[in-house]
Design an enzyme around this catalytic site. Structure first.
Site, PDB file in Angstrom:
ATOM      1  N   LEU A 193      18.971  50.051 -15.357  1.00  0.00           N
ATOM      2  CA  LEU A 193      19.094  48.774 -15.724  1.00  0.00           C
ATOM      3  C   LEU A 193      17.843  47.954 -16.507  1.00  0.00           C
ATOM      4  O   LEU A 193      16.784  48.344 -16.153  1.00  0.00           O
ATOM      5  CB  LEU A 193      19.378  47.573 -14.675  1.00  0.00           C
ATOM      6  CG  LEU A 193      20.833  47.937 -13.834  1.00  0.00           C
ATOM      7  CD1 LEU A 193      20.753  46.983 -12.585  1.00  0.00           C
ATOM      8  CD2 LEU A 193      21.851  47.787 -14.684  1.00  0.00           C
ATOM      9  N   ASP A 194      17.869  47.484 -17.433  1.00  0.00           N
ATOM     10  CA  ASP A 194      16.769  46.669 -18.333  1.00  0.00           C
ATOM     11  C   ASP A 194      16.180  45.644 -17.086  1.00  0.00           C
ATOM     12  O   ASP A 194      16.730  45.407 -16.306  1.00  0.00           O
ATOM     13  CB  ASP A 194      17.444  45.754 -19.250  1.00  0.00           C
ATOM     14  CG  ASP A 194      17.838  46.503 -20.594  1.00  0.00           C
ATOM     15  OD1 ASP A 194      17.541  47.809 -20.442  1.00  0.00           O
ATOM     16  OD2 ASP A 194      18.902  45.953 -21.315  1.00  0.00           O
ATOM     17  N   LYS A 195      14.841  45.819 -17.308  1.00  0.00           N
ATOM     18  CA  LYS A 195      14.207  44.847 -16.767  1.00  0.00           C
ATOM     19  C   LYS A 195      14.659  43.408 -16.101  1.00  0.00           C
ATOM     20  O   LYS A 195      14.615  43.155 -15.123  1.00  0.00           O
ATOM     21  CB  LYS A 195      12.601  44.591 -17.256  1.00  0.00           C
ATOM     22  CG  LYS A 195      11.799  43.658 -16.351  1.00  0.00           C
ATOM     23  CD  LYS A 195      10.288  43.533 -17.058  1.00  0.00           C
ATOM     24  CE  LYS A 195       9.345  42.734 -16.329  1.00  0.00           C
ATOM     25  NZ  LYS A 195       8.251  42.334 -17.049  1.00  0.00           N
TER      26      LYS A 195
ATOM     27  N   THR B  69      17.756  42.374 -16.444  1.00  0.00           N
ATOM     28  CA  THR B  69      19.300  42.507 -16.192  1.00  0.00           C
ATOM     29  C   THR B  69      18.965  42.735 -14.668  1.00  0.00           C
ATOM     30  O   THR B  69      18.586  43.481 -13.943  1.00  0.00           O
ATOM     31  CB  THR B  69      19.951  43.796 -16.804  1.00  0.00           C
ATOM     32  OG1 THR B  69      19.674  43.382 -18.160  1.00  0.00           O
ATOM     33  CG2 THR B  69      21.334  43.918 -16.475  1.00  0.00           C
TER      34      THR B  69
END
Length: 364
Positions: free
Chosen positions: A142-144, A146
């Protein structure tokens, strides 16, 4: 000659990976050289570095390294976690079984370390080992910024299984987001190839039909806040970097808080947080033992506050759209017994007339 019995946690991994885990200094090249001379064996048979090993097999290898081969430098050991770090990680856990641990990752915490990052989920996975023989493994990202569902595999076998499910697009991932404005079409599929944006070092992506990789995202609008914003559910059908964020911006409705892809227009007034409003709400994935995991993660505080301010009803998010009903069955004409033969005055079909066509009509 040293030997070992392959443990359950190493079932299914490559032989060279076993040496990386349990015999520091024995590289792929060393195993390969041993293999050529028949010096490394599984249950008495020759084995190569790429062979898959199974639990219970006996592994034998030489007690000396091949000539002119220096051992690899030792990997730097991880510092032990503090009690606070262990408590922090365990508070995120929303599911645990023999195969998987699922955490509700908070926004702002990176999945893996990198330049300028002091901590990450990966750096603190020792906190989630519990009674397993080894720490859990990351199988997706997951993106930082998100938040939401992040799956961790508890064994090497489970990691290989889950990775295959993600790679084969068998896992179902649903995200909740807040968009600037309301999409005109309430549900649909965004089909737009994505590539790295030149000059950004891969930190930013863009729609690029010429050189981009295929990317598809389904979406549906769940609720609207007048024309100001919309609660949208996104389901990525492919796994490109920043896919949902890029696709949302591509249809003219960037995500709230996403300055990278929406610029100054990505922020709402009226007390709505300036953080990114993107949350991995649900994951449905098969389990190695044949069962299925279906897990949901609650919204992070900043998104829950925005939902409350905008008057969204959380219960609406879990009402799945019913699939469209099948078309009505065509009624077949039943011929009477007298209609099976040629009757005087009966009109011939088009296909039996001279110059008529026998091809079926084309479906649009």
């Amino acid at each position: 000659m040293p030997n070992a019995i392959i443990a359950e946690d190493d079932d299914g991994i490559r032989l060279d990976r076993w040496f990386q885990r349990h015999a520091a200094g024995i590289s792929f090249n060393i195993v390969s050289r041993w293999s050529k001379t028949g010096s490394v064996r599984l249950d008495g048979k020759k084995a190569g570095p790429g062979d898959r090993i199974a639990a219970g097999q006996r592994l034998d290898w030489p007690d000396t390294l091949p000539a002119e081969t220096a051992p690899r430098p030792k990997v730097k050991e991880r510092s032990p976690l503090s009690d606070a770090e262990i408590a922090y990680m365990r508070a995120m856990v929303i599911h645990r079984d023999a195969h998987a641990i699922v955490i509700n990752k908070p926004p702002g915490l990176a999945t893996q370390g990198g330049t300028g990052l002091s901590t990450s989920v990966d750096a603190m996975l020792d906190a989630l080992q519990y009674d397993a023989p080894s720490r859990p493994r990351l199988v997706h990202r997951l993106d930082k910024d998100t938040s939401g569902v992040l799956l961790l595999a508890r064994t090497a076998r489970a990691a290989a299984f889950f990775s295959k499910e993600f790679a084969g697009r068998e896992a179902k991932k649903l995200y909740w987001a807040l968009t600037m404005g309301v999409p005109k079409v309430s549900a649909g599929t965004i089909d737009a190839a994505i590539a790295k944006q030149p000059g950004t070092g891969g930190e930013k992506m863009q729609v690029d039909p010429e050189t981009g990789l295929k990317a598809k995202t389904r979406y549906r609008v769940i609720e609207r806040a007048a024309g100001r914003a919309a609660w949208v559910e996104f389901q990525p059908l492919t796994g490109r970097t920043h896919q949902i964020r890029v696709h949302a911006a591509a249809i003219g409705h960037c995500l709230v808080g996403d300055g990278k892809y929406g610029g100054k227009e990505a922020f709402l007034t009226g007390g709505i947080s300036r953080k990114l409003h993107l949350h991995s709400r649900r994951l449905v994935i098969a389990l190695p033992d044949g069962g299925r995991l279906d897990i949901k993660a609650d919204l992070p505080p900043h998104m829950a506050e925005s939902w409350a301010m905008l008057g969204f009803d959380l219960a609406l998010g879990d009402v799945e759209e019913a699939p469209p009903p099948p078309p009505p069955a065509k009624k077949s004409r039943r011929l009477s017994s007298t209609a099976s033969g040629n009757r005087r005055g009966e009109r011939r079909s088009r296909s039996s007339q001279p110059g008529g066509s026998s091809k079926p009509p084309r479906r649009s």
